[in-house]
Design an enzyme around this catalytic site. Structure first.
Site, PDB file in Angstrom:
ATOM      1  N   GLY A 247      41.282  46.452  46.934  1.00 30.83           N
ATOM      2  CA  GLY A 247      41.844  45.906  45.779  1.00 30.83           C
ATOM      3  C   GLY A 247      41.177  46.224  44.343  1.00 30.83           C
ATOM      4  O   GLY A 247      40.158  45.861  44.068  1.00 30.83           O
TER       5      GLY A 247
ATOM      6  N   LYS B 257      28.749  28.851  41.287  1.00 29.26           N
ATOM      7  CA  LYS B 257      29.813  29.649  40.819  1.00 29.26           C
ATOM      8  C   LYS B 257      31.004  28.739  40.550  1.00 29.26           C
ATOM      9  O   LYS B 257      31.674  28.754  39.471  1.00 29.26           O
ATOM     10  CB  LYS B 257      30.410  30.846  41.621  1.00 29.26           C
ATOM     11  CG  LYS B 257      31.419  31.656  41.038  1.00 29.26           C
ATOM     12  CD  LYS B 257      31.022  32.516  39.887  1.00 29.26           C
ATOM     13  CE  LYS B 257      32.427  32.913  39.045  1.00 29.26           C
ATOM     14  NZ  LYS B 257      32.795  33.886  39.940  1.00 29.26           N
TER      15      LYS B 257
END
Length: 320
Positions: A18, A200
């Site tokens: 990716g 996160k």
């Protein structure tokens, strides 16, 4: 256990699955530092294989005219560290990718948003060969092979263990961390990956979700009294979700995330970009999975639940 895969003094090879705003940026930094990096691309393959990668960064612009680019994972060489930088909506491709590109003693570093993403990878390669990473990065792909890094960039990595048991700091974490530090990426090694993932989410859930539902950049969310209050309320629900999993996030962490975002350049979140480009949203890993974790342990997160339901509606309508 993970320690049987300790690496020694030789240089690690890296595969980037990716090569977008995140994978392209980190992979380019690693190659610039002299590491052996292989890039998997899709729509940008032809361009990048001919012209390389361009990175505009607050830390200095640079160009890599020659990169090792591939259009198919099956044609990539087996690597020591496979970095998953795909959107989680593409994880159904991983069973066909990972066996080709991961060395027998290699490790998969999952740099994806949300919760439970390592579980999927562990089913393919085994839990002892998986790490998770949390990126605090403001970066966009602005053209084929062209990445614009706006702010931040640090990564926190941790070993994955079954059921997210704390796994401590390992030698391979330290070596990978050293490679990234050499590439100019600030690294933090986490003893507890589950805690790191919930931390996160303190940022990801309010800003990614509200940016789509309210059609707003981060600076717009922070400058309005009502949306800023909503951001903070969502953050505290994430803290409650973490607590249901026996993970404590201190009040100072919430304050730090708010301060970071106050100082951040105006930013269109990754989920907002996906929505604007009519791509599937990472709703399940970023919202659905955390809700499932918390609700299974008796926690009620009403604002996150409402945001999840709104995003499911918008995502379905947007991609129909």
């Amino acid at each position: 256990m993970a320690e049987q895969f300790i690496y020694n003094s030789f240089q690690l090879s890296y595969a980037i699955l990716g090569t977008g705003a995140l994978g392209g940026y980190y992979g380019a930094c690693l190659q610039k530092a002299g590491l052996n990096v292989h890039f998997l691309l899709h729509s940008d393959y032809e361009y990048v294989s001919k012209h390389g990668l361009v990175v505009e960064s607050k830390y200095g612009d640079f160009t890599l005219p020659n990169v090792q680019a591939y259009q198919e994972a099956s044609k990539m060489p087996p690597c020591d560290v496979v970095i998953i930088a795909l959107k989680t909506t593409q994880n159904h491709l991983l069973p066909s990718m990972l066996p080709h590109v991961l060395k027998d003693n290699g490790v998969v570093l999952v740099l994806q948003n949300g919760l439970g993403v390592e579980d999927e990878v562990a089913k393919i390669v085994g839990s002892e060969r998986v790490m998770g990473g949390l990126c605090f990065l403001c970066s966009n792909k602005v053209a084929p092979g062209h990445i614009r890094h706006l702010d931040y960039g640090q990564i926190k990595i941790g070993e994955y263990a079954t059921n997210y048991q704390p796994a401590g700091i390992t030698n391979r974490m330290q070596q990978i961390g050293d490679d990234f530090e050499r590439a100019g990426i600030k690294m933090e090694l986490a003893e507890d990956l589950l805690l790191a993932r919930w931390q996160k989410l303190v940022w990801n859930i309010p800003y990614n979700g509200l940016s789509v539902v309210l059609d707003a950049r981060t600076d717009e969310l922070m400058s309005n009294l009502h949306t800023r209050k909503l951001v903070e309320e969502l953050m505290w629900e994430v803290v409650a979700g973490a607590k249901s999993c026996d993970r404590t996030i201190p009040q100072t962490f919430v304050e730090t995330m708010l301060n970071y975002t106050d100082k951040m350049k105006p930013y269109r979140t990754s989920m907002k970009i996906d929505y604007d480009e009519k791509r599937p949203l990472e709703v399940e890993t970023m919202f659905g999975n955390p809700l499932n974790f918390a609700q299974a342990r008796g926690a009620n997160l009403p604002k996150i639940t409402m945001l999840y339901q709104q995003l499911k509606f918008l995502d379905s309508r947007n991609c129909s």
